[in-house]
Design a protein around this motif. Structure first.
Motif: not given
Length: 86
Positions: A3-4, A7, A10-11
């Motif tokens: 999940s990290k 994220q 996505k950045k």
């Protein structure tokens, strides 16, 4: 951990979009600048004792870039940290 990573990925996708929008704006300003010179080069009009092509390309290009950057910041850029600890 996954999940990290998602994220963080996505950045980077967002940063790629922002870079693309900035490139598009720079191309629009480039076309405006040279288009104004090309279209108005034979005009005998003057503003503030400067040729019209100069005023439109330089001052108009500057104003277009200021407005364009303001629009980019307000509507397309996102504020985020790249730091994983947050």
């Amino acid at each position: 951990m996954n999940s990290k990573h998602n994220q963080y990925a996505k950045k980077f996708v967002q940063m790629d979009k922002e870079a693309l929008y900035t490139l598009i704006l720079s191309l629009v300003i480039f076309v405006f600048f040279w288009g104004a010179i090309f279209i108005l080069q034979n005009t005998q009009a003057f503003i503030w004792q400067m040729p019209l092509w100069f005023v439109v390309s330089c001052i108009g290009g500057y104003l277009l870039s200021v407005v364009g950057v303001a629009v980019l910041i307000k509507y397309f850029m996102k504020d985020f940290d790249l730091d994983d600890n947050k």
